[in-house]
Design a protein around this motif. Structure first.
Motif, PDB file in Angstrom:
ATOM      1  N   LEU A  30       2.070   4.370 -10.012  1.00  0.00           N
ATOM      2  CA  LEU A  30       2.608   3.138  -9.429  1.00  0.00           C
ATOM      3  C   LEU A  30       4.081   3.260  -9.055  1.00  0.00           C
ATOM      4  O   LEU A  30       4.546   2.563  -8.152  1.00  0.00           O
ATOM      5  N   ARG A  36       3.885   5.535  -4.565  1.00  0.00           N
ATOM      6  CA  ARG A  36       4.181   4.108  -4.723  1.00  0.00           C
ATOM      7  C   ARG A  36       3.602   3.280  -3.569  1.00  0.00           C
ATOM      8  O   ARG A  36       2.939   2.264  -3.792  1.00  0.00           O
ATOM      9  N   GLU A  37       3.828   3.690  -2.345  1.00  0.00           N
ATOM     10  CA  GLU A  37       3.322   2.943  -1.183  1.00  0.00           C
ATOM     11  C   GLU A  37       1.799   2.976  -1.122  1.00  0.00           C
ATOM     12  O   GLU A  37       1.163   1.973  -0.795  1.00  0.00           O
ATOM     13  N   SER A  39      -0.262   3.194  -3.607  1.00  0.00           N
ATOM     14  CA  SER A  39      -0.830   2.302  -4.624  1.00  0.00           C
ATOM     15  C   SER A  39      -0.805   0.853  -4.156  1.00  0.00           C
ATOM     16  O   SER A  39      -1.756   0.098  -4.386  1.00  0.00           O
ATOM     17  N   LYS A  40       0.247   0.446  -3.483  1.00  0.00           N
ATOM     18  CA  LYS A  40       0.322  -0.922  -2.962  1.00  0.00           C
ATOM     19  C   LYS A  40      -0.721  -1.145  -1.876  1.00  0.00           C
ATOM     20  O   LYS A  40      -1.327  -2.215  -1.806  1.00  0.00           O
ATOM     21  N   GLU A  41      -0.937  -0.146  -1.023  1.00  0.00           N
ATOM     22  CA  GLU A  41      -1.918  -0.259   0.062  1.00  0.00           C
ATOM     23  C   GLU A  41      -3.320  -0.488  -0.451  1.00  0.00           C
ATOM     24  O   GLU A  41      -4.106  -1.184   0.186  1.00  0.00           O
ATOM     25  N   THR A  45      -0.937  -2.724  -8.210  1.00  0.00           N
ATOM     26  CA  THR A  45       0.460  -3.106  -8.315  1.00  0.00           C
ATOM     27  C   THR A  45       0.998  -3.060  -9.738  1.00  0.00           C
ATOM     28  O   THR A  45       2.190  -2.897  -9.929  1.00  0.00           O
ATOM     29  N   ASP A  46       0.125  -3.228 -10.715  1.00  0.00           N
ATOM     30  CA  ASP A  46       0.529  -3.166 -12.108  1.00  0.00           C
ATOM     31  C   ASP A  46      -0.719  -2.924 -12.963  1.00  0.00           C
ATOM     32  O   ASP A  46      -1.817  -2.772 -12.437  1.00  0.00           O
ATOM     33  N   SER A  49      -3.960  -4.892 -12.446  1.00  0.00           N
ATOM     34  CA  SER A  49      -4.764  -4.698 -11.243  1.00  0.00           C
ATOM     35  C   SER A  49      -5.937  -3.744 -11.469  1.00  0.00           C
ATOM     36  O   SER A  49      -6.730  -3.516 -10.570  1.00  0.00           O
TER      37      SER A  49
END
Length: 51
Positions: A30, A36-37, A39-41, A45-46, A49
């Motif tokens: 994460l 990082r990007e 994982s958001k896609e 996010t944490d 999730s």
């Protein structure tokens, strides 16, 4: 054989150690610059999730 494996799992606390290692790796995923990007896609996010 099964009894010996069960003993080893208990003796070395392998289940908890595996779960702890997963969360360390997940937290790295994460926050790492490279992932990082990504994982958001995919909606990660944490820790909450993960279901």
């Amino acid at each position: 054989m099964r009894e010996e494996l069960d003993r080893m799992v208990q003796e070395y606390n392998l289940i908890d150690r595996t779960i702890d290692s997963f969360w360390l790796s997940y937290d790295d995923y994460l926050t790492d610059e490279i992932t990082r990007e990504e994982s958001k896609e995919v909606g990660l996010t944490d820790r909450s999730s993960v279901s």
